[in-house]
Design an enzyme around this catalytic site. Structure first.
Site, PDB file in Angstrom:
ATOM      1  N   LYS A  13      -6.709  -0.456   7.079  1.00 49.51           N
ATOM      2  CA  LYS A  13      -5.494  -0.968   7.701  1.00 49.51           C
ATOM      3  C   LYS A  13      -4.938   0.017   8.719  1.00 49.51           C
ATOM      4  O   LYS A  13      -5.131   1.225   8.576  1.00 49.51           O
ATOM      5  CB  LYS A  13      -4.428  -1.227   6.626  1.00 49.51           C
ATOM      6  CG  LYS A  13      -4.728  -2.434   5.760  1.00 49.51           C
ATOM      7  CD  LYS A  13      -3.584  -2.702   4.811  1.00 49.51           C
ATOM      8  CE  LYS A  13      -3.890  -3.855   3.875  1.00 49.51           C
ATOM      9  NZ  LYS A  13      -2.913  -3.950   2.779  1.00 49.51           N
ATOM     10  N   ARG A  37      -0.736 -12.094  -6.346  1.00 53.04           N
ATOM     11  CA  ARG A  37       0.073 -13.231  -5.900  1.00 53.04           C
ATOM     12  C   ARG A  37      -0.673 -14.534  -6.089  1.00 53.04           C
ATOM     13  O   ARG A  37      -0.141 -15.495  -6.608  1.00 53.04           O
ATOM     14  CB  ARG A  37       0.427 -13.073  -4.406  1.00 53.04           C
ATOM     15  CG  ARG A  37       1.410 -11.963  -4.152  1.00 53.04           C
ATOM     16  CD  ARG A  37       1.422 -11.570  -2.712  1.00 53.04           C
ATOM     17  NE  ARG A  37       0.103 -11.096  -2.299  1.00 53.04           N
ATOM     18  CZ  ARG A  37      -0.150 -10.506  -1.152  1.00 53.04           C
ATOM     19  NH1 ARG A  37       0.807 -10.343  -0.273  1.00 53.04           N
ATOM     20  NH2 ARG A  37      -1.363 -10.089  -0.853  1.00 53.04           N
ATOM     21  N   SER A  58       3.437  -7.760   3.363  1.00 55.08           N
ATOM     22  CA  SER A  58       3.956  -6.894   4.427  1.00 55.08           C
ATOM     23  C   SER A  58       3.574  -7.449   5.796  1.00 55.08           C
ATOM     24  O   SER A  58       4.358  -7.387   6.749  1.00 55.08           O
ATOM     25  CB  SER A  58       3.401  -5.470   4.269  1.00 55.08           C
ATOM     26  OG  SER A  58       3.828  -4.916   3.062  1.00 55.08           O
ATOM     27  N   HIS A 105       7.028  -6.336  -3.719  1.00 52.92           N
ATOM     28  CA  HIS A 105       6.676  -5.010  -4.259  1.00 52.92           C
ATOM     29  C   HIS A 105       7.775  -4.519  -5.199  1.00 52.92           C
ATOM     30  O   HIS A 105       7.502  -4.010  -6.288  1.00 52.92           O
ATOM     31  CB  HIS A 105       6.529  -3.971  -3.136  1.00 52.92           C
ATOM     32  CG  HIS A 105       5.400  -4.206  -2.189  1.00 52.92           C
ATOM     33  ND1 HIS A 105       5.567  -4.185  -0.814  1.00 52.92           N
ATOM     34  CD2 HIS A 105       4.086  -4.437  -2.390  1.00 52.92           C
ATOM     35  CE1 HIS A 105       4.400  -4.386  -0.220  1.00 52.92           C
ATOM     36  NE2 HIS A 105       3.484  -4.556  -1.157  1.00 52.92           N
TER      37      HIS A 105
END
Ligand code: PNS
Length: 161
Positions: free
Chosen positions: A41, A91, A129, A17
């Site tokens: 989430k 990514r 994360s 990030h």
């Protein structure tokens, strides 16, 4: 002033990030990191804790602001903040499908707001994360995965879980 928004859960912020933040801040006059609620989430850190961590690791970047984004549409938040651009990090191909859908929906909702995709630097392309939380909870060393300044915060949080 050319303002961009970099939204995300940042639970916690990773070196991946931070790399996107640093690179975007060089392109835009102001970058607002929007620490967000993602209804899909369940974060381990509260929104205030996530904001504090992002602030801590971006304190040396002059044109970065960190804000909470907790309700409503991202494109409406962008308009409120006078931002014309959204930044998304990619990514791998696996990120693309979901991000592509969000970019097209956001474009439909607010055509004046553009989405820009920035490829993650190769050395961070494996980071997330979730993987950081998994490694940390199993006692692994987080050096290189997240900024040094927040390693203790993460360890303390994981130990309390
Ligand atoms: O880091 P994350 O959890 O992948 O970030 C996802 C986030 C917060 C950027 C995304 O869930 C989002 O944009 N939420 C805002 C709600 C919204 O505008 N939804 C409609 C467009 S998909």
């Amino acid at each position: 002033m050319n303002i961009a928004i970099y939204p995300g859960s940042f639970d916690p912020v990773t070196n991946g990030h931070l790399d996107i933040i640093r690179r975007s801040a060089k392109i835009f006059d102001k970058l607002i990191v929007a620490v967000s609620v993602n209804s899909q989430k369940k974060p381990i850190f509260s929104i205030d804790e996530r904001i504090e961590m992002v602030k801590k690791v971006t304190s040396d970047i002059e044109n970065v602001e960190v804000k909470a984004f907790t309700a409503g549409l991202l494109v409406d938040f962008a308009v409120e903040e006078k931002a014309k651009s959204l930044i998304k990090g990619l990514r791998a191909v696996s990120d693309f499908e979901y991000e592509f859908q969000m970019a097209l929906i956001n474009k439909k909702l607010k055509p004046s707001v553009e989405t820009f995709f920035m490829m993650a630097s190769e050395e961070y392309s494996y980071l997330s994360s979730s993987i950081v939380k998994e490694v940390g909870s199993l006692g692994g060393d987080l050096t290189g995965f997240v900024p040094e300044e927040i390693i203790d915060d993460i360890k303390t949080k994981l130990a309390s879980k």
